[in-house]
Design an enzyme around this catalytic site. Structure first.
Site, PDB file in Angstrom:
ATOM      1  N   HIS A  81      12.760 -42.161-112.270  1.00  0.00           N
ATOM      2  CA  HIS A  81      13.354 -43.385-111.713  1.00  0.00           C
ATOM      3  C   HIS A  81      14.696 -43.089-111.049  1.00  0.00           C
ATOM      4  O   HIS A  81      15.000 -43.618-109.979  1.00  0.00           O
ATOM      5  CB  HIS A  81      13.517 -44.442-112.801  1.00  0.00           C
ATOM      6  CG  HIS A  81      12.232 -44.806-113.479  1.00  0.00           C
ATOM      7  ND1 HIS A  81      12.189 -45.579-114.625  1.00  0.00           N
ATOM      8  CD2 HIS A  81      10.941 -44.519-113.183  1.00  0.00           C
ATOM      9  CE1 HIS A  81      10.932 -45.733-115.001  1.00  0.00           C
ATOM     10  NE2 HIS A  81      10.165 -45.097-114.141  1.00  0.00           N
ATOM     11  N   HIS A 238       5.193 -49.898-109.168  1.00  0.00           N
ATOM     12  CA  HIS A 238       5.901 -48.959-110.039  1.00  0.00           C
ATOM     13  C   HIS A 238       5.332 -47.549-109.896  1.00  0.00           C
ATOM     14  O   HIS A 238       6.073 -46.560-109.960  1.00  0.00           O
ATOM     15  CB  HIS A 238       5.858 -49.386-111.501  1.00  0.00           C
ATOM     16  CG  HIS A 238       6.651 -48.456-112.376  1.00  0.00           C
ATOM     17  ND1 HIS A 238       8.020 -48.520-112.459  1.00  0.00           N
ATOM     18  CD2 HIS A 238       6.276 -47.385-113.132  1.00  0.00           C
ATOM     19  CE1 HIS A 238       8.457 -47.553-113.243  1.00  0.00           C
ATOM     20  NE2 HIS A 238       7.413 -46.849-113.666  1.00  0.00           N
ATOM     21  N   ASP A 242       7.382 -44.153-109.016  1.00  0.00           N
ATOM     22  CA  ASP A 242       7.259 -42.857-109.695  1.00  0.00           C
ATOM     23  C   ASP A 242       6.907 -41.751-108.709  1.00  0.00           C
ATOM     24  O   ASP A 242       7.451 -40.640-108.787  1.00  0.00           O
ATOM     25  CB  ASP A 242       6.176 -42.928-110.768  1.00  0.00           C
ATOM     26  CG  ASP A 242       6.633 -43.613-112.040  1.00  0.00           C
ATOM     27  OD1 ASP A 242       7.855 -43.802-112.223  1.00  0.00           O
ATOM     28  OD2 ASP A 242       5.763 -43.953-112.874  1.00  0.00           O
ATOM     29  N   HIS A 265       2.270 -38.749-112.602  1.00  0.00           N
ATOM     30  CA  HIS A 265       3.174 -37.608-112.532  1.00  0.00           C
ATOM     31  C   HIS A 265       2.418 -36.279-112.404  1.00  0.00           C
ATOM     32  O   HIS A 265       2.818 -35.402-111.639  1.00  0.00           O
ATOM     33  CB  HIS A 265       4.054 -37.558-113.785  1.00  0.00           C
ATOM     34  CG  HIS A 265       4.816 -38.819-114.033  1.00  0.00           C
ATOM     35  ND1 HIS A 265       5.708 -39.343-113.121  1.00  0.00           N
ATOM     36  CD2 HIS A 265       4.817 -39.663-115.088  1.00  0.00           C
ATOM     37  CE1 HIS A 265       6.226 -40.455-113.612  1.00  0.00           C
ATOM     38  NE2 HIS A 265       5.701 -40.672-114.799  1.00  0.00           N
TER      39      HIS A 265
END
Length: 306
Positions: A81, A238, A242, A265
């Site tokens: 973030h 969101h 990321d 990720h």
């Protein structure tokens, strides 16, 4: 302000908060850094070997967060973030002093990081920025999940799709032009989880600092957060947040078109590793042109959140 030269923050800025996974209170200070130094994390609770560089090759964990580690085993986790905020505001060089091994989650988005950085001011240097321009199409897949990157003329486009069985999250998709669109909803979107996953996550020693103040929790057909969602596509937004933060572990802003389905990720990190395996896949350019169709920095962000 010149948008094509390297930037750092003008003044030191500090913030504190709980770490999402360890549950510990962490103090962080951002301090100015010289041109061409990049983003540097410094563990001020350690006396030596305490510098950690947020490079994709230093990523050692991608389960529920992005963790980077140096050769001495010193690590910093949940960097995504903050990295997204630095990317969005065009901060090329900064020292992140931190007194523990996890960046505070704050409200679960990049919103507070961005406000803090803007309050510190931005210092412009005379050194030109560098960008990574993707030259070939590269894909990484893991079962039904995939992420693909391909050349783009002069933009970073991210097309992201979520696919959840939960009826509230469901199938969400959003496509953004990172350097041109108003990304307020992206940067304001919080991390999220399913209520039924919380027990397992905590059994694994994670999410000790998680709460409705820093994450959206979805239970069946209900959002447990009393204030509800901040925007209609907060879940996929969101994930885009990321993705932007993880892309910045490449070291520079990227010119490319990215398409991702069910990613996170792990996929983003594996894609970067695959891209940089072969120098024919990319080029690193200094940007010196005086007139571009946009700035490689999202000026809408400075206007809308400041």
């Amino acid at each position: 302000m010149s948008y094509l030269t390297q930037k750092t923050i003008k003044n030191k800025v500090s913030f504190s908060g709980v770490a999402l996974h360890s549950g510990l209170n962490v103090n962080v200070s951002l301090t100015p850094a010289e041109p061409n130094s990049g983003i540097i994390f410094k563990r001020v609770d350690l006396d030596k070997n305490n510098l950690v560089y947020p490079n994709f090759m230093n990523v050692t964990n991608t389960s529920l967060n992005t963790t980077v580690e140096n050769e001495f085993g010193v690590r910093i986790s949940t960097i995504e973030h903050l990295m997204c905020a630095l990317f969005g505001l065009g901060i090329d060089n900064v020292i992140v002093e931190i007194d523990n091994d996890e960046v505070p989650i704050l409200d679960g988005s990049a919103k507070i990081f961005i406000k803090k950085i803007i309050s510190a001011g931005i210092e412009v240097s005379n050194e030109p920025i560098k960008i990574i321009k993707i030259k070939k199409e590269i894909e990484f897949s893991d079962g039904k999940r995939f992420i693909l990157i391909k050349p783009s003329t002069l933009s970073l486009d991210i097309d992201f799709e979520l696919n959840y069985h939960n009826p509230i999250i469901g199938n969400q998709r959003n496509k953004v032009k990172v350097f041109e669109d108003d990304l307020t909803d992206i940067y304001n979107s919080r991390t999220f989880c399913l209520f039924e996953d919380i027990e397992l996550i905590k059994k694994n020693g994670l999410a000790k600092g998680g709460s409705l103040e820093n994450a959206i929790v979805v239970k069946d057909k209900e959002i447990l957060n009393p204030e509800g969602l901040r925007n209609k596509k907060e879940f996929v937004n969101h994930k885009i947040l990321d993705c932007i933060g993880d892309l910045y572990t490449s070291g520079y802003r990227i010119i490319a078109s990215i398409k991702c389905s069910r990613g996170g990720h792990y996929l983003t990190n594996q894609l970067l590793r695959k891209v940089f395996q072969n120098k024919e896949n990319f080029s690193i350019l200094e940007i010196k042109e005086k007139s571009l169709p946009h700035t490689l920095i999202n000026r809408n962000l400075l206007r809308s959140i400041a």
